[in-house]
Design a protein around this motif. Structure first.
Motif, PDB file in Angstrom:
ATOM      1  N   CYS A  97      -5.598  22.216   4.643  1.00  0.00           N
ATOM      2  CA  CYS A  97      -6.226  21.980   3.343  1.00  0.00           C
ATOM      3  C   CYS A  97      -6.032  20.530   2.929  1.00  0.00           C
ATOM      4  CB  CYS A  97      -5.661  22.918   2.272  1.00  0.00           C
ATOM      5  SG  CYS A  97      -3.894  22.680   1.966  1.00  0.00           S
ATOM      6  N   GLU A  98      -6.777  20.116   1.900  1.00  0.00           N
ATOM      7  CA  GLU A  98      -6.743  18.739   1.415  1.00  0.00           C
ATOM      8  C   GLU A  98      -7.022  18.763  -0.074  1.00  0.00           C
ATOM      9  OE1 GLU A  98      -9.917  15.431   2.159  1.00  0.00           O
ATOM     10  OE2 GLU A  98      -8.609  15.476   3.931  1.00  0.00           O
ATOM     11  N   VAL A 109       0.850  -1.205   0.000  1.00  0.00           N
ATOM     12  CA  VAL A 109       0.000   0.000   0.000  1.00  0.00           C
ATOM     13  C   VAL A 109       0.880   1.247   0.000  1.00  0.00           C
ATOM     14  CG1 VAL A 109      -1.806   1.263   1.219  1.00  0.00           C
ATOM     15  CG2 VAL A 109      -1.828  -1.238   1.213  1.00  0.00           C
ATOM     16  N   THR A 110       0.620   2.109  -0.931  1.00  0.00           N
ATOM     17  CA  THR A 110       1.366   3.378  -1.043  1.00  0.00           C
ATOM     18  C   THR A 110       0.633   4.475  -0.270  1.00  0.00           C
ATOM     19  OG1 THR A 110       2.120   2.749  -3.245  1.00  0.00           O
ATOM     20  CG2 THR A 110       2.286   5.095  -2.654  1.00  0.00           C
ATOM     21  N   PRO A 111       1.354   5.226   0.613  1.00  0.00           N
ATOM     22  CA  PRO A 111       0.686   6.318   1.344  1.00  0.00           C
ATOM     23  C   PRO A 111       0.164   7.380   0.373  1.00  0.00           C
ATOM     24  CG  PRO A 111       2.855   5.852   2.265  1.00  0.00           C
ATOM     25  CD  PRO A 111       2.778   5.107   0.979  1.00  0.00           C
ATOM     26  N   LEU A 112      -0.931   8.059   0.761  1.00  0.00           N
ATOM     27  CA  LEU A 112      -1.462   9.166  -0.033  1.00  0.00           C
ATOM     28  C   LEU A 112      -0.465  10.323  -0.047  1.00  0.00           C
ATOM     29  CD1 LEU A 112      -5.158   9.247   1.234  1.00  0.00           C
ATOM     30  CD2 LEU A 112      -4.381   8.516  -1.020  1.00  0.00           C
ATOM     31  N   PRO A 113      -0.394  11.065  -1.160  1.00  0.00           N
ATOM     32  CA  PRO A 113       0.501  12.240  -1.171  1.00  0.00           C
ATOM     33  C   PRO A 113       0.024  13.265  -0.146  1.00  0.00           C
ATOM     34  CG  PRO A 113      -0.942  12.240  -3.090  1.00  0.00           C
ATOM     35  CD  PRO A 113      -1.132  10.917  -2.422  1.00  0.00           C
ATOM     36  N   LYS A 114       0.968  14.034   0.379  1.00  0.00           N
ATOM     37  CA  LYS A 114       0.660  14.986   1.451  1.00  0.00           C
ATOM     38  C   LYS A 114       0.510  16.388   0.882  1.00  0.00           C
ATOM     39  CE  LYS A 114       1.550  16.373   6.101  1.00  0.00           C
ATOM     40  NZ  LYS A 114       0.624  15.796   7.037  1.00  0.00           N
ATOM     41  N   ALA A 115      -0.539  17.073   1.336  1.00  0.00           N
ATOM     42  CA  ALA A 115      -0.740  18.476   0.929  1.00  0.00           C
ATOM     43  C   ALA A 115       0.173  19.384   1.749  1.00  0.00           C
ATOM     44  CB  ALA A 115      -2.194  18.882   1.132  1.00  0.00           C
ATOM     45  N   THR A 116       0.661  20.454   1.110  1.00  0.00           N
ATOM     46  CA  THR A 116       1.522  21.442   1.777  1.00  0.00           C
ATOM     47  C   THR A 116       0.809  22.791   1.774  1.00  0.00           C
ATOM     48  OG1 THR A 116       3.506  20.286   1.068  1.00  0.00           O
ATOM     49  CG2 THR A 116       3.766  22.584   1.780  1.00  0.00           C
TER      50      THR A 116
END
Length: 828
Positions: free
Chosen positions: A184-185, A110-117
C-alpha cells in the motif's frame, strides 16, 4: 562653477553605483537561491534554482550550473527546475569574455518520504473467511491509501468482495484468487503528498481440511443399525452436518436418525435410507469449516440374510477334532453356535466364521446350528439349517485333555473398576481334582491353584493382556488353553440425546442413552437436573444436582417423557450400570429440553425480536419477570454442547440481562432464563450469520389460524429494500416473491418446518417455525352455545307475533304509519 560641481556629483554617483554591483575588485558576483525556501524538502519534490548576477553592467548572461548531473539546467535561463537531491549547488554567469564569480554553495538537505506500514490479519487465511489489511503512515490520520496486488499497475479497487474504508481493505469470502503479494501507499494534500510504499506481504489462502466419512455396515439389511462416522484429522472439536443425495437435503435428528458428536446412527434401516451420504465439519476456531467428504453410497437390502453351516468331516471318532464353518454374505459378523436347539443359549461365540470341536466325545454328538450378528444393538441373520454330528467310539490311546479358558462375564469390552473371573475347564481325560496354573503373556503368575477360577477385582488397564491356563495332576498335564485377550478400557461416559429437543404441547419426548463402546447388558438410570444442593447426586463440576425420574432404572436404552401438568423443560442426564455388584459409567453430559412457548412466571425477551441476526450487530436479551419471581439467570447452550451462564462481560449486575454489543458466529446458541428453584422460561434459538442475508420469522410458536409473515432481510437493506426472493420449506422451493416477504394468511400444522430464503445477495440460514394446535372447544361449551341460539330464536319469534298483532289492530287508524313506526321502535 555650477557646471563643474554638477560633473563632480555625476562622477561620484557613478562610482557609488559601481561599488554596489561589483566585488571589491570590480568583478560581477553570482548569487544562488533555492525555492521553495523551506526548512524541509522531501524526496521526489521539485525545487527551483535561481542564479542572479550582481554587477558587471550586463543583462544577457549565460549560466553555468554545479548540479548532481551535468546538463541538468539550461545555459540560457537563470532559473532551473530539478527533482530535489542532496547536494551543494552553485552557479556563475558568463558574457562573451567576461565571467562572474561562482556563487556561494547552497547545501540542499532532502528528507526521505515517510514509510507506509502494512498488516494482514489473518494470514494464512482459509476459503470463505474475511481478511483485513490495514495501512498506516505514522500517527497522522490525514492520509488516504492506495492498494496494489502483485504488480505496480494492478490497483485493488472496490468490488463486491473488496471493501475499502479509510486505512482498511477488507476481503470478504476469501478465495484462492485472492492469494498474492499486497502493498500500500499513502497520499494526501499537504506536504509530503505521498509516502514510500509499504513492504509487500504475501497473503496465503490455504485449502480447507478434508473430511473423511466411514459407513458401517455397507451394504446393510432392513432393520439393521447403520453407523456413519465423520472425522477431520485428529482434532475432536469439530461439529458435523450430514447430507443425503442433495446439498440442500440436510439429515436431521429424528426417531430413527440419531446424531451424537461425529456419529450419525440410522436405527432400523429401511430402503428409504438408501442413497449417497456425505458430511462436513464446522467449529468455532479457524478454520470454521472443512471441505465436504467424498460421497458414499449406502445400500439397504430388503431381506434378512441366512447363514450356511458345514462340517469338514463326515466320519468322526472320539478324540477327533471337527471344524464347523458358518458362512454368510458381506462382512463384519460375529458367529453364534448352538447345540440341540437353535433357541438355546449359544455354546460358543466367535469372531471367526469357524468353530473347532477338539477331543470330541460321544456326548458331543447331536444337531448344531449357527447364525451371525453384528452391530449394537445386535442385528441377527436367520438360523442356518442344522448339521448332524455323529461320533463313533474309537478304541485308541487317549490324547491329552485340553484346558479351555472362559472369561466371565463374557463381555467383549471390560472397563476399569469392573470385576472379572477367569474359569479353567479341563475337557477330556476323565479325570477330576485338577490343580491349575495361570499364565499372563506366557509368564506363570499363579502356580498350582486348586481352584478352577481366578478373580480380578477391580480390574485396571494394567491387567490388559493375553491369559492362558493349564491343568496339572501329578505327572499328568493338560494341553494349554487357547489364549484369551483381556482388554480393559477407561470408565465410559454415555451420550444422551433428546428427540425432539423442542417441546410440542402434549407430545411425548424420547430420551436415548448410548454407551458408545461395544458393550452389552447395561441397565440405564435417568435424571432431571435441579439447582445444585449438597447431599444430592451431582455432576462433577457441581453445575447441577440430579433428581431421579420416576421408574428411573430401565433395561432399555430409551425413556419416554409424557408431559403432564407443567412442561418438563430443563436438563436431563443418564448413566448406565451392569453386573453384580453394579458397575456404573460416568454421568452423561446434560442435554436440554426446551419450549418456545411463553411461561407464566418469566419470559425471555430479545431485541431485535427475531431469531436470526447479522454478525457485528448488537443484541439484547432479558428475563422479564412476573409476580414475585426472583433469582433468575440468563443461560445459553452452544452448538459445541457447552452450557454456561451469559459471559460476565455481557451480563447485568442482576445477571438476568445480557447485551452483546458486537455479535459473532460463536454467539449463536439457545438462550433461556433459569431460576434458583429450577424453573425455566421459554427458550430462543439465536443464529448469527456471517453472510449478507437473514430470515425474519416468529420468535415464539404461532397458533393455527394466525397470519404469519416471513421477511428476507439484506444486511444493507437501505440500498436495496425490496429483494427478488425465493422461499424454501424443508429444503424445497415453495414461493417466489418480488417484495422480499412471504405471508401465510392462515397457518396450519402442516406449515410447521424449517424455512430459509435466497436472493441475489445470498442465502439465509434455516429457522424453525413452530405451529401450536388451536384449543379445542369443550363439549360443555358447545352445548351452552346451542342453548343460547335456541333461546334467542324463541324470543325473536314472540316479538315478531306481538308486532303482527299490533299491525292488525291499528291498520285502519289515522296516522298508522307514525304509530307503527313508534311501536317498532319500542319493540326493538
Amino acid at each position: 562653477m555650477e557646471h563643474t560641481l554638477l560633473c563632480v556629483l555625476l562622477l561620484l554617483n557613478t562610482h557609488i553605483n559601481s561599488g554596489h554591483s561589483e566585488d571589491d575588485d570590480g568583478v560581477a558576483k553570482a548569487v544562488l537561491t533555492i525555492h521553495p525556501n523551506s526548512s524541509q524538502i522531501f524526496s521526489g519534490e521539485s525545487v527551483t534554482l535561481r542564479c542572479d548576477i550582481q554587477g558587471g553592467g550586463v543583462t544577457d548572461w549565460e549560466y553555468r550550473w554545479l548540479t548532481p548531473s551535468p546538463d541538468q539546467c539550461p545555459q540560457k535561463e537563470h532559473e532551473c527546475i530539478i527533482s530535489a537531491a542532496e547536494f551543494s549547488y552553485s552557479c556563475l554567469g558568463s558574457h562573451q569574455q567576461q565571467e562572474s564569480k561562482w556563487s556561494d554553495a547552497v547545501r540542499l538537505t532532502v528528507t526521505p518520504l515517510p514509510k507506509a506500514t502494512l498488516t494482514v490479519e489473518p494470514n494464512p487465511v482459509f476459503p470463505g473467511e474475511t481478511v483485513t489489511l490495514m495501512c498506516s503512515v505514522g500517527s497522522d490520520s490525514s492520509w488516504s491509501y492506495k492498494w496494489y496486488k502483485d504488480r505496480n499497475d494492478n490497483v485493488v479497487t472496490q468490488s463486491v468482495r473488496h471493501t475499502i474504508t479509510g486505512d482498511t481493505l477488507t476481503i470478504s469470502r476469501a478465495a484462492e484468487s485472492d492469494q498474492g503479494r499486497y502493498w500500500c501507499e499513502g497520499n494526501r494534500v499537504s506536504r509530503p503528498t505521498s509516502s514510500q510504499p509499504s513492504n509487500a506481504i504475501t497473503l496465503t489462502v490455504k485449502a480447507l481440511p478434508k473430511t473423511t466419512l466411514t459407513v458401517k455396515p455397507n451394504p446393510a439389511y432392513t432393520g439393521e443399525t447403520v453407523t456413519l462416522m465423520c472425522s477431520v484429522g485428529s482434532d475432536s472439536i469439530w461439529n458435523y452436518q450430514w447430507y443425503k443425495d442433495r446439498n440442500d437435503n440436510v439429515v436431521s435428528q429424528s426417531v430413527r436418525h440419531t446424531i451424537t458428536g461425529d456419529t450419525l446412527t440410522i436405527s432400523r434401516a429401511a430402503e428409504s435410507d438408501q442413497g449417497q451420504y456425505w458430511c462436513e465439519g464446522s467449529r468455532v476456531s479457524r478454520p470454521t469449516s472443512s471441505q465436504p467428504s467424498n460421497a458414499i453410497t449406502l445400500t439397504v437390502k430388503d431381506y434378512q440374510p441366512k447363514t450356511t453351516l458345514t462340517s469338514d468331516k463326515e466320519n468322526i471318532f472320539t478324540g477327533d477334532s471337527v471344524t464347523l464353518s458358518c458362512t454368510v454374505e458381506s462382512s463384519g459378523w460375529k458367529f453364534y453356535w448352538y447345540r440341540h436347539r437353535p433357541d438355546s443359549t449359544p455354546v460358543a461365540t466367535t469372531s471367526e466364521y469357524s468353530c473347532t470341536l477338539s477331543w470330541v466325545n460321544v456326548s458331543d454328538g447331536g444337531q448344531y446350528w449357527c447364525r451371525a450378528g453384528r452391530g449394537d444393538p445386535v442385528y441377527y441373520t436367520l438360523y442356518s439349517d442344522p448339521v448332524q454330528i455323529n461320533i463313533t467310539v474309537s478304541y485308541v490311546c487317549a490324547e491329552r485333555p485340553v484346558a479351555v479358558l472362559i472369561l466371565q462375564p463374557n463381555w467383549t469390552q471390560i472397563f476399569r473398576g469392573e470385576t472379572v473371573t477367569m474359569r479353567c475347564d479341563i475337557q477330556g481325560g476323565g479325570d477330576t481334582d485338577w490343580d491349575y496354573k495361570w499364565n499372563k503373556n506366557s509368564q506363570l503368575f499363579s502356580p498350582f491353584n486348586t481352584k478352577p477360577e481366578h478373580r480380578i477385582s477391580p480390574v485396571y488397564r494394567s491387567n490388559s493382556d493375553s491369559y492362558t491356563c493349564e491343568g496339572v495332576k501329578g505327572n499328568k498335564f493338560s494341553k494349554t488353553s487357547e489364549a484369551v485377550k483381556l482388554t480393559v478400557s477407561d470408565q465410559p461416559q454415555p451420550a444422551l440425546s433428546i428427540s425432539p429437543q423442542w417441546l410440542n404441547p402434549g407430545a411425548s419426548v424420547m430420551l436415548s442413552c448410548g454407551v458408545k463402546e461395544l458393550s452389552t447388558d447395561w441397565r440405564f438410570s435417568w435424571y432431571r437436573t435441579v439447582p445444585y444442593r449438597a447431599g444430592l447426586p451431582s455432576l462433577s463440576d457441581k453445575s447441577y444436582s440430579l433428581q431421579p425420574l420416576s421408574d428411573n432404572v430401565t433395561s432399555e436404552d430409551s425413556y419416554t417423557l409424557i408431559p403432564a401438568g407443567a412442561a418438563p423443560t430443563g436438563g436431563y442426564v443418564c448413566r448406565a450400570g451392569r453386573g453384580d455388584p453394579v458397575y456404573y459409567t460416568l454421568y452423561s453430559e446434560p442435554q436440554f429440553l426446551w419450549s418456545g412457548d411463553l411461561q407464566p412466571s418469566v419470559s425471555l425477551r430479545i431485541n431485535p425480536n427475531r431469531t436470526q441476526h447479522f454478525r457485528s450487530k448488537s443484541l439484547s436479551l432479558s428475563c422479564e419477570l412476573k409476580g414475585n419471581s426472583t433469582g433468575w439467570r440468563l443461560k445459553r447452550y452452544t452448538e459445541t454442547a457447552w452450557q454456561s451462564e451469559c459471559p460476565s462481560a455481557w451480563r447485568s449486575v442482576t445477571e438476568s440481562t445480557c447485551t452483546i454489543t458486537s455479535l459473532n458466529t460463536w454467539s449463536s446458541g439457545v438462550f433461556w432464563c433459569e431460576s434458583g428453584s429450577g424453573e425455566y422460561s421459554n427458550a430462543v434459538n439465536i443464529t448469527v450469520n456471517d453472510g449478507d442475508v437473514i430470515l425474519e420469522s416468529p420468535v415464539h410458536p404461532v397458533t393455527e389460524g394466525d397470519s404469519v409473515t416471513l421477511t428476507c432481510v439484506f444486511r444493507y437493506q437501505e440500498t436495496n429494500p425490496k429483494l427478488k426472493t425465493d422461499f424454501y420449506k424443508d429444503g424445497v422451493l415453495i414461493k417466489n416473491e418480488t417484495t422480499g416477504e412471504m405471508t401465510i394468511p392462515t397457518v396450519s400444522k402442516s406449515d410447521e418446518g424449517f424455512y430459509k430464503c435466497k436472493s441475489g445477495e445470498g442465502e439465509s440460514p434455516e429457522s424453525w417455525v413452530a405451529v401450536r394446535v388451536s384449543p379445542v372447544v369443550s363439549p360443555g361449551s358447545s352445548t351452552s352455545v346451542l342453548v343460547g341460539v335456541v333461546v334467542g330464536l324463541v324470543v325473536a319469534g314472540v316479538l315478531l307475533v306481538i308486532l303482527l298483532v299490533l299491525l292488525w289492530r291499528y291498520q285502519n287508524r289515522k296516522g298508522e304509519t307514525f304509530i307503527i313506526y313508534h311501536l317498532m321502535e319500542n319493540v326493538l
